[in-house]
Design a protein around this motif. Structure first.
Motif, PDB file in Angstrom:
ATOM      1  N   ALA A 126      74.761  -4.922  40.049  1.00  0.00           N
ATOM      2  CA  ALA A 126      75.265  -5.113  41.418  1.00  0.00           C
ATOM      3  C   ALA A 126      75.935  -3.827  41.887  1.00  0.00           C
ATOM      4  O   ALA A 126      77.141  -3.747  41.999  1.00  0.00           O
ATOM      5  CB  ALA A 126      76.234  -6.289  41.459  1.00  0.00           C
ATOM      6  N   ARG A 127      75.136  -2.802  42.145  1.00  0.00           N
ATOM      7  CA  ARG A 127      75.693  -1.482  42.439  1.00  0.00           C
ATOM      8  C   ARG A 127      75.929  -1.271  43.919  1.00  0.00           C
ATOM      9  O   ARG A 127      76.690  -0.410  44.293  1.00  0.00           O
ATOM     10  CB  ARG A 127      74.756  -0.412  41.903  1.00  0.00           C
ATOM     11  CG  ARG A 127      74.609  -0.449  40.389  1.00  0.00           C
ATOM     12  CD  ARG A 127      73.530   0.500  39.920  1.00  0.00           C
ATOM     13  NE  ARG A 127      73.909   1.882  40.162  1.00  0.00           N
ATOM     14  CZ  ARG A 127      73.108   2.911  39.914  1.00  0.00           C
ATOM     15  NH1 ARG A 127      71.920   2.713  39.437  1.00  0.00           N
ATOM     16  NH2 ARG A 127      73.511   4.136  40.170  1.00  0.00           N
ATOM     17  N   ASP A 128      75.217  -2.000  44.768  1.00  0.00           N
ATOM     18  CA  ASP A 128      75.337  -1.786  46.198  1.00  0.00           C
ATOM     19  C   ASP A 128      76.237  -2.859  46.789  1.00  0.00           C
ATOM     20  O   ASP A 128      75.789  -3.934  47.155  1.00  0.00           O
ATOM     21  CB  ASP A 128      73.949  -1.818  46.834  1.00  0.00           C
ATOM     22  CG  ASP A 128      73.983  -1.362  48.287  1.00  0.00           C
ATOM     23  OD1 ASP A 128      75.086  -1.101  48.785  1.00  0.00           O
ATOM     24  OD2 ASP A 128      72.918  -1.274  48.903  1.00  0.00           O
ATOM     25  N   GLN A 129      77.536  -2.554  46.847  1.00  0.00           N
ATOM     26  CA  GLN A 129      78.518  -3.514  47.354  1.00  0.00           C
ATOM     27  C   GLN A 129      79.007  -3.107  48.744  1.00  0.00           C
ATOM     28  O   GLN A 129      80.059  -3.558  49.178  1.00  0.00           O
ATOM     29  CB  GLN A 129      79.709  -3.587  46.391  1.00  0.00           C
ATOM     30  CG  GLN A 129      79.351  -4.022  44.983  1.00  0.00           C
ATOM     31  CD  GLN A 129      78.934  -5.484  44.928  1.00  0.00           C
ATOM     32  OE1 GLN A 129      79.344  -6.278  45.750  1.00  0.00           O
ATOM     33  NE2 GLN A 129      78.111  -5.829  43.958  1.00  0.00           N
ATOM     34  N   ILE A 130      78.256  -2.270  49.419  1.00  0.00           N
ATOM     35  CA  ILE A 130      78.719  -1.701  50.685  1.00  0.00           C
ATOM     36  C   ILE A 130      78.527  -2.719  51.795  1.00  0.00           C
ATOM     37  O   ILE A 130      77.445  -3.284  51.967  1.00  0.00           O
ATOM     38  CB  ILE A 130      77.951  -0.403  50.991  1.00  0.00           C
ATOM     39  CG1 ILE A 130      78.107   0.577  49.827  1.00  0.00           C
ATOM     40  CG2 ILE A 130      78.447   0.223  52.278  1.00  0.00           C
ATOM     41  CD1 ILE A 130      77.057   1.645  49.777  1.00  0.00           C
ATOM     42  N   HIS A 131      79.587  -2.925  52.553  1.00  0.00           N
ATOM     43  CA  HIS A 131      79.544  -3.872  53.671  1.00  0.00           C
ATOM     44  C   HIS A 131      79.543  -3.084  54.977  1.00  0.00           C
ATOM     45  O   HIS A 131      80.304  -2.139  55.150  1.00  0.00           O
ATOM     46  CB  HIS A 131      80.755  -4.800  53.618  1.00  0.00           C
ATOM     47  CG  HIS A 131      80.848  -5.723  54.800  1.00  0.00           C
ATOM     48  ND1 HIS A 131      79.901  -6.680  55.079  1.00  0.00           N
ATOM     49  CD2 HIS A 131      81.777  -5.818  55.778  1.00  0.00           C
ATOM     50  CE1 HIS A 131      80.243  -7.332  56.184  1.00  0.00           C
ATOM     51  NE2 HIS A 131      81.385  -6.812  56.625  1.00  0.00           N
ATOM     52  N   ILE A 132      78.662  -3.500  55.904  1.00  0.00           N
ATOM     53  CA  ILE A 132      78.543  -2.854  57.206  1.00  0.00           C
ATOM     54  C   ILE A 132      79.053  -3.826  58.263  1.00  0.00           C
ATOM     55  O   ILE A 132      78.364  -4.797  58.607  1.00  0.00           O
ATOM     56  CB  ILE A 132      77.086  -2.446  57.508  1.00  0.00           C
ATOM     57  CG1 ILE A 132      76.484  -1.678  56.323  1.00  0.00           C
ATOM     58  CG2 ILE A 132      77.005  -1.635  58.784  1.00  0.00           C
ATOM     59  CD1 ILE A 132      77.216  -0.416  55.972  1.00  0.00           C
TER      60      ILE A 132
ATOM     61  N   SER B 134      63.557   4.022  49.252  1.00  0.00           N
ATOM     62  CA  SER B 134      64.200   5.177  48.634  1.00  0.00           C
ATOM     63  C   SER B 134      63.160   6.149  48.122  1.00  0.00           C
ATOM     64  O   SER B 134      62.096   5.745  47.665  1.00  0.00           O
ATOM     65  CB  SER B 134      65.090   4.712  47.476  1.00  0.00           C
ATOM     66  OG  SER B 134      65.623   5.806  46.786  1.00  0.00           O
ATOM     67  N   PRO B 135      63.416   7.450  48.198  1.00  0.00           N
ATOM     68  CA  PRO B 135      62.487   8.417  47.595  1.00  0.00           C
ATOM     69  C   PRO B 135      62.377   8.162  46.105  1.00  0.00           C
ATOM     70  O   PRO B 135      63.377   8.042  45.413  1.00  0.00           O
ATOM     71  CB  PRO B 135      63.141   9.767  47.871  1.00  0.00           C
ATOM     72  CG  PRO B 135      64.330   9.521  48.699  1.00  0.00           C
ATOM     73  CD  PRO B 135      64.591   8.062  48.783  1.00  0.00           C
ATOM     74  N   SER B 136      61.171   8.040  45.619  1.00  0.00           N
ATOM     75  CA  SER B 136      60.977   7.710  44.207  1.00  0.00           C
ATOM     76  C   SER B 136      60.441   8.917  43.464  1.00  0.00           C
ATOM     77  O   SER B 136      59.724   9.755  44.013  1.00  0.00           O
ATOM     78  CB  SER B 136      60.006   6.539  44.060  1.00  0.00           C
ATOM     79  OG  SER B 136      58.763   6.855  44.654  1.00  0.00           O
ATOM     80  N   SER B 137      60.788   9.001  42.206  1.00  0.00           N
ATOM     81  CA  SER B 137      60.305  10.069  41.343  1.00  0.00           C
ATOM     82  C   SER B 137      59.992   9.456  39.997  1.00  0.00           C
ATOM     83  O   SER B 137      60.665   8.509  39.559  1.00  0.00           O
ATOM     84  CB  SER B 137      61.357  11.171  41.173  1.00  0.00           C
ATOM     85  OG  SER B 137      61.753  11.673  42.423  1.00  0.00           O
ATOM     86  N   PRO B 138      58.986   9.951  39.286  1.00  0.00           N
ATOM     87  CA  PRO B 138      58.728   9.450  37.938  1.00  0.00           C
ATOM     88  C   PRO B 138      59.892   9.777  37.026  1.00  0.00           C
ATOM     89  O   PRO B 138      60.644  10.724  37.276  1.00  0.00           O
ATOM     90  CB  PRO B 138      57.449  10.205  37.526  1.00  0.00           C
ATOM     91  CG  PRO B 138      57.388  11.393  38.424  1.00  0.00           C
ATOM     92  CD  PRO B 138      58.034  10.965  39.705  1.00  0.00           C
ATOM     93  N   PRO B 139      60.097   8.994  35.986  1.00  0.00           N
ATOM     94  CA  PRO B 139      61.254   9.220  35.102  1.00  0.00           C
ATOM     95  C   PRO B 139      61.351  10.654  34.596  1.00  0.00           C
ATOM     96  O   PRO B 139      62.420  11.217  34.526  1.00  0.00           O
ATOM     97  CB  PRO B 139      61.010   8.222  33.958  1.00  0.00           C
ATOM     98  CG  PRO B 139      60.159   7.150  34.580  1.00  0.00           C
ATOM     99  CD  PRO B 139      59.305   7.836  35.593  1.00  0.00           C
ATOM    100  N   ALA B 140      60.195  11.285  34.268  1.00  0.00           N
ATOM    101  CA  ALA B 140      60.259  12.658  33.766  1.00  0.00           C
ATOM    102  C   ALA B 140      60.807  13.605  34.823  1.00  0.00           C
ATOM    103  O   ALA B 140      61.594  14.501  34.526  1.00  0.00           O
ATOM    104  CB  ALA B 140      58.865  13.103  33.322  1.00  0.00           C
TER     105      ALA B 140
ATOM    106  N   PHE C 206      67.895   3.049  42.976  1.00  0.00           N
ATOM    107  CA  PHE C 206      68.771   2.525  44.018  1.00  0.00           C
ATOM    108  C   PHE C 206      68.012   2.525  45.344  1.00  0.00           C
ATOM    109  O   PHE C 206      67.402   3.520  45.724  1.00  0.00           O
ATOM    110  CB  PHE C 206      70.025   3.387  44.123  1.00  0.00           C
ATOM    111  CG  PHE C 206      70.955   2.985  45.237  1.00  0.00           C
ATOM    112  CD1 PHE C 206      71.883   1.975  45.043  1.00  0.00           C
ATOM    113  CD2 PHE C 206      70.896   3.610  46.470  1.00  0.00           C
ATOM    114  CE1 PHE C 206      72.738   1.610  46.062  1.00  0.00           C
ATOM    115  CE2 PHE C 206      71.750   3.258  47.494  1.00  0.00           C
ATOM    116  CZ  PHE C 206      72.673   2.246  47.288  1.00  0.00           C
ATOM    117  N   VAL C 207      68.037   1.398  46.042  1.00  0.00           N
ATOM    118  CA  VAL C 207      67.345   1.280  47.322  1.00  0.00           C
ATOM    119  C   VAL C 207      68.382   1.314  48.439  1.00  0.00           C
ATOM    120  O   VAL C 207      69.169   0.376  48.584  1.00  0.00           O
ATOM    121  CB  VAL C 207      66.524  -0.025  47.400  1.00  0.00           C
ATOM    122  CG1 VAL C 207      65.813  -0.122  48.748  1.00  0.00           C
ATOM    123  CG2 VAL C 207      65.517  -0.074  46.259  1.00  0.00           C
ATOM    124  N   PRO C 208      68.427   2.382  49.220  1.00  0.00           N
ATOM    125  CA  PRO C 208      69.405   2.452  50.308  1.00  0.00           C
ATOM    126  C   PRO C 208      69.029   1.501  51.430  1.00  0.00           C
ATOM    127  O   PRO C 208      67.876   1.073  51.562  1.00  0.00           O
ATOM    128  CB  PRO C 208      69.328   3.912  50.765  1.00  0.00           C
ATOM    129  CG  PRO C 208      67.925   4.318  50.429  1.00  0.00           C
ATOM    130  CD  PRO C 208      67.573   3.582  49.175  1.00  0.00           C
TER     131      PRO C 208
END
Length: 840
Positions: free
Chosen positions: A31-37, A85-91, A121-123
């Motif tokens: 539960a990393r995205d706890q931001i309230h708007i 979100s911009p995605s990148s491979p793990p490497a 993380f998905v903004p």
């Protein structure tokens, strides 16, 4: 009995909080995205979905009524839009992460963090409901668009005529935005773009002009007029490649149109001549891709692209001119205890490394503020002209020292003309030269103890104040401004440097209502009357075992570009706000360092660095390294040419013509590894420069948009030990000036050569080290440490080669200057300037 009952309740609360902490620990990573708007939705999202269904069913009248209501009344409400979100491979992600910096001997991390799972993380991205409704109106079928124009053209036309007759920009904006795309609204948008261009806002002008190209049913002559304006705007931006591309495309379109539609040859010749006249009247200047945050120029928080100060050539070229012991002489500051909440709770961050006070240079005077005092210092000789005690300080404020690793105490000085009878309730004294805007503590949360435990942490509440610099008179303060419920109003604590633009002062702060709530406020510059306020976001903070906040919310810095305020508030969100109205243009959440609950009496604080890290606006992209995140983000502001709705494409296959604005999209992100690596210094060419406690490094952003990530510029420069970069460096024309115990030094922009600007290392001072924050002003280098404000000036060349004519010892030079090496009375305050030392 009453005492026993209260103790039982306290014990129950402690047990309950312990259980909650256990549960939160298990779910902290997920539960990393706890931001309230606070401004999100408000019911508009469902209304807009209903309008889309009605359009698909052919019920245009009902859909138009819903959409127009959203356009007029949904400006202050946000709706979430898709923003993957911009995605990148793990490497690739591992390759982007910086290697751990070399630590000094004896370094110990504050605690061992659990490994975070490799999850993306998905903004969340938000736009005003009014903007989304406007896009739906533009996408109406021809029959629906005809109904809209018939209904609202009679309303838009008188509004436009009134706006033009009264020269009212507010009415012009309403006519251009509320009834777009009615014909009168198209004319208003064209006029608004012209006005933006005239006042030097080419990107805002291009935004208005390109939006007209996406309006259906536009006559060809009007389109050609708009295309000519676009060339004008691109020429003003100075991007030669983009200008040439768009010019060639437009001329090609004219030729095709002339063959297909029978455009007369004389009209074609006239069009080509207009382009030639345009190029003759407005020379295309090469684009200067240089941007940095400028301190000490009376424009705090304002991001500009200045001509960077030029330093003298050669090494060892600067000598000490004067010192001012501004802390220890005042006698009202306390060294910060290790548990002080204004500094990170980390054993390796010692108080002597916190050099954050930055002077403001204005009209040949230096202004410096702390918790208690405002100092006026003569730039030429270092004499203290005035020591003004800040007002409203409660008794508890003595616990807060003058040094804080945050931008809380950056003063802003500005000329303030005498207001007329209707402009304000006060007038400046005849001797006044400037007004200083800063903050002062007006209340402190009292802390209490239960047995051996601290129950409540001390959190100060800061008010914005305007002080007449010559007399110390407080012209106005923000204490009456409170937010929250009517039954329980909360004071707003301002934690940003004030931003003075025109007749307004902008400042950001927080107030307590559950989570800390971030707010942006505009005040009248003369009266202090609040003009508007906008809630941005709220997020979790670390808590004590009693459920109280364990630290003060992060301080941040405002940025402004072309009438738009950019806010990266340290509470999980970045946003763009219209300076005139306070309307949010876009808002995006970003990845923050997670909050981990503590099971003991000591709160488990995140390893956050409170140093200044202002966002940078470069070519329509906002680069930001938030203090509550371990990433550098590149946000699309919606002002890039490639992202302007309706703009003629450089690559037509890449972007739809009528899509939602791209403001707030995260174009790419870069893991800094640790938050102390992420302090943005500026941009030069295709490189972003950052610094932290362990050095200076650069990122190549030339291909970042295409590849989704920047490339790190490797450098042998990894200062450590005595060469450790201390404080905030400053960008100059030849390189980056920084301080260490070895003296003032300069590293070139290739980060492979370092030269000494001072002849020898700094001598030890009575109260602390020299090394600290660097400010370049009026050909001088100002250096601010815990105890010293020092000034260094270019050495004068010796008159000859005779012995004794070493640099710094010549008559009138820094070594022979009046007061150098002496104990001297400081004018105006009774303070002594002690321990001035001469070194080559």
């Amino acid at each position: 009995m009453k005492i026993m009952v209260s103790m039982d309740k306290l014990a129950i609360r402690i047990i309950a909080l312990g259980v909650i902490a256990l549960l939160e620990t298990a779910g902290a990573a997920s539960a990393r995205d706890q931001i309230h708007i606070p401004a999100a939705d408000g019911g508009w999202d469902a209304q807009l979905r209903r309008a889309e269904s009605l359009i698909q069913g052919g019920s245009y009248n009902e859909a138009i009524q819903i959409l127009q209501k959203a356009v007029e009344y949904g400006k202050a409400q946000l709706v979430q839009v898709e923003a993957p979100s911009p995605s990148s491979p793990p490497a690739s992600k591992r390759a982007l992460r910086r290697p751990a910096p070399v630590r000094q001997p004896g370094f110990q991390p504050p605690f061992d963090r659990p490994e975070e799972p490799e999850e993306e993380f998905v903004p969340r991205r938000y736009l005003p409901a009014a903007e989304k409704a406007r896009r739906l109106i533009l996408g109406l079928p021809p029959d629906g668009l005809k109904l809209y124009r018939q209904a609202y053209e009679p309303i838009a036309r008188p509004l436009l005529e009134k706006a033009l007759s009264e020269n009212d920009d507010g009415l012009l904006k309403k006519a251009s935005g509320d009834y777009f795309p009615a014909p009168a609204s198209l004319e208003a948008r064209l006029e608004l773009g012209d006005r933006y261009f005239e006042i030097g806002w080419p990107r805002r002008a291009l935004e208005q002009w390109t939006s007209l190209l996406s309006a259906p049913g536009l006559d060809p002559p009007i389109k050609q007029s708009i295309r000519r304006r676009l060339l004008l705007g691109l020429r003003a931006l100075g991007d030669e490649n983009l200008y040439r591309d768009q010019k060639d495309r437009w001329l090609e379109d004219l030729k095709n149109q002339g063959g297909a539609d029978g455009m007369p040859p004389e009209q074609m010749a006239q069009a080509f001549k207009e382009v030639e006249d345009l190029e003759a009247l407005l020379p295309l200047s090469p684009r200067k891709r240089v941007a940095c945050f400028t301190f000490g120029k009376g424009r705090q928080g304002n991001l500009v692209s200045p001509d960077l100060p030029r330093l003298a050539g050669g090494e060892k070229e600067y000598a000490l001119d004067w010192n001012n012991y501004w802390w220890s002489v005042a006698g009202d500051g306390f060294k910060l205890p290790g548990r002080q909440m204004m500094v990170p709770y980390s054993p390796h961050f010692k108080p002597q490394k916190l050099y954050s006070l930055v002077p403001e240079v204005f009209q040949n005077e230096v202004y410096l503020t702390g918790v208690f005092n405002l100092w006026r210092i003569d730039l030429e000789n270092g004499k203290t002209l005035a020591n003004i005690r800040k007002p409203f300080l409660p008794v508890e404020a003595r616990k807060f020292g003058e040094v804080s690793e945050s931008p809380l105490y950056y003063p802003v000085a500005a000329n303030l003309p005498r207001p007329g009878p209707a402009a304000g309730s006060w007038a400046l004294s005849p001797a006044s030269g400037s007004v200083v805007y800063t903050t002062a503590i007006t209340s402190v949360t009292p802390y209490t103890h239960y047995q051996f435990y601290t129950i409540t942490m001390e959190l100060p509440a800061r008010s914005l104040i305007a002080i007449e610099s010559q007399t110390g008179r407080v012209l106005w303060d923000s204490r009456p401004f409170k937010l929250g419920s009517a039954s329980d109003p909360k004071p707003v604590s301002f934690v940003t440097p004030p931003l003075v633009k025109g007749g307004r002062v902008f400042a950001g702060g927080w107030f307590q209502a559950g989570y800390p709530n971030s707010v942006l406020v505009a005040f009248d510059r003369w009266t202090g009357h609040p003009l508007w306020h906008t809630l941005l976001s709220s997020d979790q903070l670390e808590l004590t075992m009693f459920g109280e906040w364990a630290r003060e919310p992060m301080a941040w810095i405002l940025a402004e570009e072309e009438g738009i305020l950019f806010c990266v508030n340290g509470l999980g969100s970045a946003s763009a706000v219209e300076a005139d109205t306070g309307e949010i243009l876009w808002l995006s959440t970003y990845e923050t360092i997670p909050v981990y609950p503590s099971m003991g009496p000591t709160p488990r604080l995140r390893d956050l660095i409170w140093g200044a890290s202002p966002p940078l606006f470069v070519d329509g992209v906002l680069y930001a390294a938030p203090r509550d995140s371990s990433h550098l983000f590149a946000f699309d502001t919606g002002l890039r040419w490639e992202s302007l709705p309706g703009a003629p494409e450089v690559r037509p296959e890449k972007k739809p013509a009528k899509g939602l604005p791209s403001g707030g999209k995260i174009l790419w992100k870069y893991s800094t590894g640790r938050s102390d690596w992420g302090r943005l210094l500026g941009c030069r060419g295709d490189r972003l420069y950052l610094n932290g406690q362990w050095g200076i490094y650069a990122l190549d952003i030339s291909q970042a948009l295409a590849e989704g990530r920047p490339q790190e510029v490797h450098s042998p420069l990894r200062p450590a030990g005595e060469n450790e970069v201390v404080g905030l460096p400053a960008m100059a024309d030849r390189g980056i000036v920084f301080s260490s115990q070895l003296g003032l030094r300069l590293v070139n922009y290739d980060l492979d050569q370092v030269v000494d600007l001072t002849a020898e290392p700094f001598p030890p001072s009575d109260h602390g080290k020299y090394a600290g924050n660097v400010v370049l002003a009026e050909g001088k280098i100002l250096l601010t440490s815990m105890d010293l404000l020092s000034c260094f000036v270019p050495r004068k060349p010796p008159p000859g080669n005779e012995p004794g004519n070493e640099p710094g010892n010549e008559p009138g030079g820094a070594g022979d200057r009046e007061g150098a090496g002496k104990v001297e009375k400081a004018g105006g305050s009774g303070e002594n300037q002690r321990g001035q030392k001469r070194f080559k």
